[in-house]
Scaffold this active site. Sequence first.
Site, PDB file in Angstrom:
ATOM      1  CE  LYS B  72      -3.887   1.719   2.860  1.00 19.73           C
ATOM      2  NZ  LYS B  72      -4.618   1.591   3.921  1.00 19.73           N
ATOM      3  CB  SER B 147      -8.116   3.606   3.322  1.00 14.86           C
ATOM      4  OG  SER B 147      -7.160   2.786   3.987  1.00 14.86           O
ATOM      5  CB  SER B 171      -8.176   0.433   5.945  1.00 12.05           C
ATOM      6  OG  SER B 171      -8.683   1.797   6.010  1.00 12.05           O
TER       7      SER B 171
END
Lengths: 482, 468
Positions: B72, B147, B171
């Site tokens: 990420k 997210s 997330s």
Amino acid sequence: MSYPDKYEVVIGLEVHAQLSTESKLFCGDSTAYGAEPNHNISVITLAHPGTLPKLNEKALELAAKMGIACHCEISREMFFDRKNYFYPDLPKGYQITQDRTPICKGGYVPVKLENGEIHHIQLTKIHLEEDAGKSIHTEDAKDSLIDYNRAGMPLIEIVTEPVIHSSAEAARFLYEVRRLVRYLGVSDGNMEEGSFRCDANISLRLKGQKELGCKVEIKNLNSFKNVQRAIDFEIGRQSSMLDNQKEIIQETRNFDPQTGKTSGMRKKETLTDYRYFPDPDLSPVHLSEEWLNTIKADIEHIPWDMERELVEKYGLPEYDAGVICEDRQMTLYFSEVVNHTDNFKAVSNWIMGPVKGYLNDNKREITEFPLSAEKLAGLVRLVDDGGLSFSAASKHLFGPLVLNPEKDVKLLAEELDLIHDHDTLALEQIVSDVLSSHPKEAEQLRNGKKKLVGMFMGELMKRTKGKLNPKEAKELLMKELS
Amino acid sequence: MTFFKLQNELSAGNTSCFEIVSAFIENIRSKQDLNSYVEVFEDSALSRAKEIDKKIEAGTQGKLAGLVVSIKDLLCYDQHHVSGGSKILEGFESQFTSSAVQRLLDEDAIIIGRTNCDEFGMGSSNENSAYGPVKNALDTSRVPGGSSGGAAVSVQQGSCHVAIGSDTGGSVRQPASFCGLYGLKPTYSRISRYGLLAYASSFDTIGLFSKDIESCELVYQTIAGHDPLDSTSANKSVNIAPAEKKAPYKIAILKNAFADEGLQGEVKDHFQASIEKLKNAGNTIEEVDFPLMDYILPTYYILTTAEASSNLSRYDGVRYGYRAPKTKNLESLYKMSRSGGFGDEVKRRIFLGTFVLSASYYDAYYTRAQKARRLIRQATKKMFEDFDFVISPTSATTAFKLGEHASDPLAMYLSDLYTVQASVAGIPAIVIPDGQDKNGLPIGLQVMADDFKEQDLFSFSEYLKHIG
């Protein structure tokens, strides 16, 4: 009627001392002074994304040590807080400090005033925090420069209660705190390099009034003298404002060492909300009894205790004890020398006189002094045994001995032909006495007024009732003068 | 092909890391419209692949040789860009590697690229990214969740074996549910946060996505454990032995979970079907009342925004990242850089966090939320005295349409309802794929366990496969 009859000054100090650790408070960057700008900066110091602080346990140890020496209560459970504000020299946008749980609470520092009275200056707390970087604003340049070497340096902040009532007392408190941090090895206390600095909160109130007046804070005072000057200036400024019914505003002021005046830093003083909250990147710290005991055991010398010991155990005058105990290494040197001789006052005389003189002249520390404790004790013994006078030994033997510290004291004295029988020694003493009782004439003789020799010879004849070898007496006279 | 089969192929010399990475790069190229990657580390991935191929030949490879991982855009990788999905870190290159990524590299995993995400991890749809929204590979008109939306899609689209994401309030778990994947949020403190861009330090965890539970477990075991660089990381050793706890299990469901009006019918039905399935297999399932339920979301948003407002102060335009042009003085440099560099959602949370920490409101919000958090954690942990797991839906709905909640941040916050409990309590949770709705959109079952019981979550995931 004005200060000091009408008003009383109330002072609280905040002293910042940089801890003597190898690395910064929350990362491994070096704390060495004098590095090139932006040299001791890792990603952690620069607050790069993703970095986390890691507490330097040595700093914890030093702070606890300071607290123990000041009779503070040491917190067993504590955490660090973030103090949030924006400034370019503050890389994370917050400073890691201890707001709610300082490592040390309460405590006091004993301060001896000029009249010999000892005041216990009460402390509010001692807490750990990191320093910010340094912003450098040059007058001509369009840009400001920032050096992050100092960012993250470990500090303790020592905060007093508002209990100090004169600039002299404030300066003396600072002296004691600085001496203490140096004794304990907590900080090098170097004021020139900024590793020891002070903020002063100063207010005035009518004598007898209980409530505190409106306080003014003066930032970054970096010498004992400047602390005293700044406070004295503020007393004058505030008392004349009060006399003229002018309102004193709570503000932060700067002290200018050039002019000796303070001036307001900002026009509008709005209360900053630092939004303190516990730093979630650091685990709470727990100090065990065991850990504290090892720290306690590690504290060997506290200056005021040492000073008292010199007076009580060795019978030194308070003045001597004060001079010797200014520096921990000097105190240690004294303690070593007295292991080899019982004439403690003579040791003190040697240290305060020739030794300190030598160190000053050569800009050296006592740790660099060539003579071992035993050698200095040897000098004391030689004089005690009556081989030569202190005055002769300090003038003629001390210098050569320092240059040849390996040599035996007595042998060297003999080589230099300084040892005399008791008659000579007695004569030496008489010559010295005669000279000191006629200082003006001695000075003139020293400057070449040869005809004064006769006068001194006459004096010597009178004192010895004629029992002296004129040739030897003249030689001794000239030697003492040289 | 699962990673384990692949390792056999690699050892047998039937394929190479270079081939695998090349194929993945091709996959990413052909599916660029999904916008799952911010950057593909083509050069470093391929050159590492070649190195590891040599190691495999020599038999000196680490235990993750051949594993390809996406990270990420909140994880630091030395000499690679990292931006947190934000304009404010425009052009920023990290000068160190996060501890989790380092542990992967040490075992010869290959990092293929950084994935798109909501800015600094703030969002539930991956629409709050400076690099534009990520699309769900199953239906490109829908969001992948957030997210860690890009991370989820990177696995979903078949461009890596495992994706490293981060989970602060859901997330990893919510996008895993939206994309039909396993999604693990470990116990807080279990995986070092060093090198993870902070959103809310006392909630942030590094989490994992995968299609198979085995590779999730393997990667978890590799990167978990104490790290001297993260003083909040747990000192407890990582348990890698197979879980001792076996079926039948004692499982709790929260009464309040069904009361939620927003719970989509099909999600509810699926959840009930799962309960029946577990009951039929001999497990005990009981409804439990959790009176603090209403306090979980407020507690979460007060504390995370407070921490975020401070964590994001370092992005000031002074030392790195975006600095607004034509600023007049220091104040305008701060204001214009931060106004221009942060997106709306981040600004909203900074405002909120600054407010709850301000002197006049600190006690009313922050102090009380801290207290509430303690109580929630205590009550949550208490359930595990009687139960092995607490199960719930992961999200009230399946993947929603792009833009559907864009104008209503509060509705978006409410979509975290099921996932925030584990985050507030700090306990581990896993999302297990659990069928689809009538549109073919995945549904995930969330399983929570007590602190450090990740092994139980893995074995429960295995167990569920077999009772299907």
